[in-house]
Design a protein around this motif. Structure first.
Motif, PDB file in Angstrom:
ATOM      1  N   UNK B 114      -7.800  46.227  21.304  1.00 12.55           N
ATOM      2  CA  UNK B 114      -8.726  45.328  21.599  1.00 12.55           C
ATOM      3  C   UNK B 114      -8.128  43.899  22.116  1.00 12.55           C
ATOM      4  N   UNK B 115      -7.181  43.576  21.882  1.00 12.75           N
ATOM      5  CA  UNK B 115      -6.413  42.311  22.381  1.00 12.75           C
ATOM      6  C   UNK B 115      -6.269  42.703  23.819  1.00 12.75           C
ATOM      7  N   UNK B 116      -5.734  43.943  24.159  1.00 11.39           N
ATOM      8  CA  UNK B 116      -5.718  43.946  25.718  1.00 11.39           C
ATOM      9  C   UNK B 116      -6.883  44.175  26.435  1.00 11.39           C
ATOM     10  N   UNK B 117      -7.775  44.533  25.873  1.00 12.22           N
ATOM     11  CA  UNK B 117      -9.215  44.744  26.511  1.00 12.22           C
ATOM     12  C   UNK B 117      -9.705  43.332  26.646  1.00 12.22           C
ATOM     13  N   UNK B 118      -9.727  42.295  25.603  1.00 14.66           N
ATOM     14  CA  UNK B 118     -10.269  40.831  25.699  1.00 14.66           C
ATOM     15  C   UNK B 118      -9.384  40.263  27.079  1.00 14.66           C
ATOM     16  N   UNK B 119      -8.113  40.531  26.982  1.00 17.96           N
ATOM     17  CA  UNK B 119      -7.153  40.008  27.864  1.00 17.96           C
ATOM     18  C   UNK B 119      -7.607  40.351  29.328  1.00 17.96           C
ATOM     19  N   UNK B 120      -8.109  41.467  29.668  1.00 18.79           N
ATOM     20  CA  UNK B 120      -8.676  41.836  30.820  1.00 18.79           C
ATOM     21  C   UNK B 120      -9.752  41.161  31.175  1.00 18.79           C
ATOM     22  N   UNK B 121     -10.759  40.871  30.005  1.00 18.03           N
ATOM     23  CA  UNK B 121     -12.010  40.429  30.345  1.00 18.03           C
ATOM     24  C   UNK B 121     -11.614  38.804  30.729  1.00 18.03           C
ATOM     25  N   UNK B 122     -10.545  38.272  29.876  1.00 17.26           N
ATOM     26  CA  UNK B 122     -10.085  37.190  30.127  1.00 17.26           C
ATOM     27  C   UNK B 122      -9.930  36.654  31.388  1.00 17.26           C
ATOM     28  N   UNK B 123      -9.218  37.674  32.054  1.00 17.72           N
ATOM     29  CA  UNK B 123      -8.549  37.468  33.447  1.00 17.72           C
ATOM     30  C   UNK B 123      -9.551  37.744  34.315  1.00 17.72           C
ATOM     31  N   UNK B 124     -10.472  38.800  34.134  1.00 16.32           N
ATOM     32  CA  UNK B 124     -11.458  38.951  35.113  1.00 16.32           C
ATOM     33  C   UNK B 124     -12.679  37.892  35.139  1.00 16.32           C
ATOM     34  N   UNK B 125     -12.870  37.322  33.962  1.00 17.31           N
ATOM     35  CA  UNK B 125     -13.744  36.231  33.828  1.00 17.31           C
ATOM     36  C   UNK B 125     -13.387  35.135  34.553  1.00 17.31           C
ATOM     37  N   UNK B 126     -12.093  34.849  34.567  1.00 18.37           N
ATOM     38  CA  UNK B 126     -11.770  33.720  35.229  1.00 18.37           C
ATOM     39  C   UNK B 126     -11.866  33.871  36.639  1.00 18.37           C
ATOM     40  N   UNK B 127     -11.766  34.900  37.133  1.00 16.42           N
ATOM     41  CA  UNK B 127     -12.087  35.224  38.745  1.00 16.42           C
ATOM     42  C   UNK B 127     -13.610  35.256  38.969  1.00 16.42           C
ATOM     43  N   UNK B 128     -14.273  35.553  38.129  1.00  9.54           N
ATOM     44  CA  UNK B 128     -15.755  35.677  38.176  1.00  9.54           C
ATOM     45  C   UNK B 128     -16.318  34.130  38.562  1.00  9.54           C
ATOM     46  N   UNK B 129     -15.412  33.243  37.608  1.00  7.97           N
ATOM     47  CA  UNK B 129     -15.964  31.846  37.635  1.00  7.97           C
ATOM     48  C   UNK B 129     -15.255  31.178  38.922  1.00  7.97           C
ATOM     49  N   UNK B 130     -14.140  31.976  39.579  1.00  3.42           N
ATOM     50  CA  UNK B 130     -13.566  31.166  40.718  1.00  3.42           C
ATOM     51  C   UNK B 130     -12.223  30.763  40.352  1.00  3.42           C
TER      52      UNK B 130
END
Lengths: 176, 373, 386
Positions: B114-130
């Motif tokens: 779950x942590x690994x998955x949320x970490x991926x979300x975190x990173x990708x979300x950063x990219x989405x926001x720019x």
């Protein structure tokens, strides 16, 4: 390609053991409650493992779902899952319901003949049923009457046949 | 007449933009057609199915032990959580008692996943926001977890580790020291990630109040998991219907207020901290013992049907298993959380800006392997 | 113009082009290394010592790559767009001194020329957006037009305030004016406006809205490949270098400040080094911002520009004018400027683009199965804006 269709797979003789029913007290209370609330409909309340199973007639589905959601004692605000199971002669549409407040759960089952599978849509009850119904139509060919947009969801436009069904000829299937 | 003609020439039509299936921000092969009026979205229409592999149908032709590998490939970011859901379903049908140690191993690995998955979300979300840095911070943590997975299960992603009746094998001897180090690193890493993005002024401006969904709508759409909790609904399968051994742990459930993008983002960040808590408790409670129940190699569950819900990183991961008593499932339906969450996209995108489309899509954190199955 | 003059200018332009191309190569390497440092990676390591030859390899790759022309493209516009972006960025350097006396044409109206030429970039971006026959590109081109035009105003106004201090538009005179103190000490507010507007002009993070990778996938440049894309790339980095150089010349004392004790040849050499070092410091700052911040949305960008930067730039001019007119000591200007800058930062932090509170996630702790039903919290509606 002109091979005769395979005979449908024979289901195993019922010598196999049935899964034991283990309803908790919430479940038993719920089955009594459902009998009470849905008494004007023709329903059959049973159990499977830990779920209350309510077998209903397909034409009643929409009305029963509306009651199941709005009735304060049932309070099935959350549609866990909507699935179709192919039993060769019939297709069974399963509505897995859950109440977030009361924390009880039930399955609504409606069997429709495979030749003419028509079930009323519950999209007006739960908006979340939208894609589940489209998927059921896509893979199993169940027609959800009243669904505003029953276009292919997972398959591409123009796909012929219903790959979810047991009768779909996978081995003879030729891709492009 | 003249005036009318002029009015007609001044008519504008909405610009249709086709986002995906090849687009860097659609998180896989997802396509959404949006009609924009200037920068505002007028209408959005999601299209899925580009990754449809017919997993459910494939499962009907596989032995129960072989199905697990297919479940690995549903949610390919949180594989162990999917495996767990399937194994729990079979075990429930067979009324199997899973040894304690196996359950603890499952919980530890699933929470790590779950942590690994949320970490991926975190990173990708950063990219989405720019922002381009978060993804590297997120991946650093994820890489650490996957390193540990590799030593335990032998694979970084497609583990096939959780089996019917337990797990494949016991943990290695070096697991505990490695875990201790990893926990420390993760604790620091999560705080670092939180510091980097969560309270950034521009990040707040981009995500606060964007893509809001209220609790009733969210439940109506079948939104589950962090996205539902962000709307202020306290619902977590680990608590409302505890599976495995989750009732033995103390942990918090983060709940948002507005159901906007920031809430959905931060609920996940907070969930990582809570997962760490669970892992710590599980490590302390775990005792040596057998790791697999005594099951026939080719499992034959009794005839019947069962529906099991688990809390995957994306939400309520349900498995509907119909067995006819043979060694292969008669029908297997996967209720994928992303599939249901994605339905709400059209609602979330109302009146949004084009740039918000990406932010909103990122915030519901879909995995297309699970949406299309 | 005599032939000799013509040859002089041609050679100068050539030298400038070579110098700028070299600077761009260095800049790309510096950017990748700096970002890598921020992001805990190594950056390019393979080609040459610590990847120093990587920019050359990249350039070679880009030139050798196939140039793709979309079938629906407006051919002439499509091919002209890179030049329309590149030429203005090159033209700017005709008047920018790299060191003492190291300038192609020391125009008296140097700043005016810069302001005039830098606006031309918009046209190239619009052409690229239109010519590509791509909706993403079109949207990007329009965004670029809106953004560049609106940030031109604070950009010019910030320059103007400096020109008022020196009473000249000649860049060398401006640098000479900073003999004793750099204008950053007098015009901190001006520097803030200039750098922010400059970043927006460049389209760099957090204002990289017209080629937003996450939604527009490169904006106007989406269809370009190979050498034509490389021209855009070149222009973008030259512009970055330009903004860095202008910041140094206008606010950081050029090669003058803090001290330039030498004379003659040593002076010239040192002035170039000094100037480049300062420019790179500014550019590193820009890269640092890129590594840290997310991107703004177009409406937020416009609101920031028109509601904050434009009024602020006017205020900056007014306070500069007042101080100069009444002949107050310059440190009063510093003081007013700093107060205003502080007030600006305070305003930004108070108004965060949204009125919602910062922390809206609460953690509910549980042990085991909970008995009470979940609480559906009512949504506070008043706080939701838009």
């Amino acid at each position: 390609m002109e091979q005769p269709p395979r005979p449908p797979r024979q289901r195993r003789e019922p010598e196999v053991p049935e899964a034991p029913v283990a309803l908790d007290e919430r479940g038993t209370a719920l089955s009594a409650l459902i009998r009470d609330v849905l008494k004007e409909f023709e329903v059959e309340v049973g159990a499977a493992v830990d779920e209350v199973v309510v077998t209903v007639k397909p034409e009643d589905v929409s009305a029963i779902c509306r009651i199941a959601k709005d009735d304060p004692s049932l309070d099935f605000k959350y549609l866990r899952c909507l699935s179709v199971v192919d039993y060769i002669e019939t297709l069974e549409v399963n509505y897995h319901l859950f109440s977030l407040d009361k924390r009880h759960k039930a399955v609504l089952k409606a069997s429709v003949p495979t030749e003419e599978p028509h079930v009323p849509s519950v999209i007006s009850v739960w908006r979340g049923a939208d894609w589940f119904e489209r998927e059921g139509h896509d893979l199993f060919g169940v027609v959800f009457d009243g669904h505003p947009n029953l276009t292919p969801l997972l398959l591409y436009e123009g796909f012929e046949g219903f790959p979810g069904r047991k009768s779909f000829p996978f081995h003879e299937y030729d891709e492009w | 007449m003249q005036v009318q003609q002029q009015a007609r020439t001044a008519d504008t039509i909405d610009l249709m933009i086709n986002m995906g299936p090849q687009h860097p921000s659609t998180h896989g092969v997802f396509r959404v057609v949006i009609w924009v009026d200037g920068e505002r979205i007028v209408k959005a229409e999601p299209h899925i199915g580009y990754l449809h592999r017919g997993s459910e149908k494939l499962c009907e032709g596989e032995l129960y032990s072989q199905v697990i590998t297919l479940f690995d490939r549903l949610d390919y970011v949180a594989n162990l959580n999917c495996e767990l859901a399937f194994c729990l379903a079979v075990e429930k049908l067979m009324a199997l008692e899973v040894p304690d140690r196996a359950s603890y191993i499952r919980v530890i690995l699933c929470e790590l996943n779950r942590i690994a998955s949320h970490m991926l979300f975190y990173g990708v979300y950063g990219l989405d926001v720019g922002a381009m840095t978060p993804i590297l911070y997120g991946f650093r943590e994820r890489e650490r977890i996957q390193g540990l997975f590799e030593s335990v299960t032998g694979a970084r992603m497609m583990h096939n580790f959780i089996r019917v009746g337990g797990v494949k094998e016991d943990l290695r001897d070096d697991f505990e020291p490695r875990m201790a180090v990893l926990l420390e690193e993760l604790k620091q890493g999560i705080e670092e990630c939180d510091d980097l993005l969560s309270q950034n002024e521009m990040f707040l401006a981009r995500t606060k109040g964007i893509g809001t969904i209220g609790p009733t709508e969210a439940i109506d759409f079948g939104v589950t998991g962090p996205s539902l909790r962000a709307s202020g609904v306290l619902e977590d399968v680990r608590i409302s219907e505890p599976y495995s051994i989750y009732e033995r742990f103390d942990f918090g459930v983060p709940v948002g207020t507005y159901g906007d993008c920031w809430d959905r983002y931060y609920v996940r960040v907070e969930e990582m901290r809570q997962s760490l808590k669970i892992i710590e408790q599980a490590m302390a409670q775990m005792e040596p013992g057998p790791v697999a129940a005594n099951v026939r190699r080719i499992a034959r569950p009794p005839k019947g049907e069962v529906y099991v819900r688990t809390e995957s990183p994306r939400g309520d991961f349900g498995v509907f298993l119909v067995s006819d008593g043979s060694d292969k499932p008669y029908r297997l339906k996967v209720r994928a959380p992303s599939f249901a969450n994605l339905q709400a996209l059209q609602y979330l995108l109302r009146d949004a800006y084009v740039a918000d489309a990406v932010v909103i899509l990122g915030s519901i954190d879909i995995i297309l392997g699970e949406v299309d199955r | 113009m005599t032939v000799v003059q013509g040859i002089y200018y041609a050679l100068g332009a050539l030298a400038l082009f070579v110098f700028l191309s070299f600077m761009v190569l260095v800049l790309t390497w510096v950017e990748r290394k700096a970002l890598a440092r921020i992001q805990m990676r190594m950056g390019p390591m393979r080609v040459g010592f610590h990847g120093t030859l990587q920019p050359l390899a990249d350039a070679m790759k880009l030139v050798l790559k196939e140039d793709i022309l979309p079938s629906w493209a407006d051919r002439r516009v499509y091919w002209l767009a890179p030049l329309a972006v590149f030429i203005p960025s090159l033209l700017l350097w005709a008047v920018i001194p790299v060191g003492r006396d190291l300038v192609l044409a020391n125009l008296e109206l140097g700043l005016f020329y810069i302001v005039a030429i830098s606006v031309l970039t918009v046209m190239g971006l619009l052409m690229a957006g239109w010519g590509s026959a791509n909706k993403y590109a079109m949207l990007g081109g329009l965004r670029a037009a809106g953004q560049l035009v609106s940030y031109e105003i604070p950009f010019i106004m910030a320059i103007l305030a400096v020109a008022m201090l020196v009473q000249s538009l000649n860049l060398e005179t401006i640098v000479d004016g900073q003999r004793n103190f750099a204008y950053i000490l007098v015009q901190p507010l001006g520097l803030f406006i200039f750098l922010t507007a400059g970043l927006a002009e460049l389209g760099r993070t957090p204002f990289d809205i017209h080629h937003a990778e996450s939604e527009l996938v490169g904006g106007p440049f989406i269809e370009y490949s190979g050498a034509h894309w490389a021209v855009f790339f070149l222009a973008e980095y030259i512009n970055t270098f330009t903004i860095g150089a202008l910041t140094v010349l206008l606010f950081l004392g050029g090669w003058r400040w803090p001290a330039m004790p030498f004379d003659g040849f040593a002076h010239s050499t040192l002035s170039v080094i000094w100037f480049l070092a300062k420019t790179y410091a500014v550019i590193l700052f820009i890269f640092w911002i890129r590594g840290t911040y997310p991107r703004l949305r177009i409406d937020q960008l416009m609101a920031f520009g028109w509601k904050l930067l434009v009024p602020l730039s006017f205020v900056n001019i007014v306070i500069t004018g007042i101080v100069l007119f009444y002949g107050w000591p310059l440190w009063t200007l510093t003081l007013i400027s700093l107060v205003l800058l502080g007030a600006t930062f305070y305003a930004i932090s108070r108004h965060q683009g949204t009125r919602l509170e910062r922390m809206t996630v609460t953690v509910h702790s549980f042990r085991g199965t909970r008995s009470e039903p979940p609480v559906v919290q009512p949504q506070p509606e008043a706080a939701l804006e838009d």
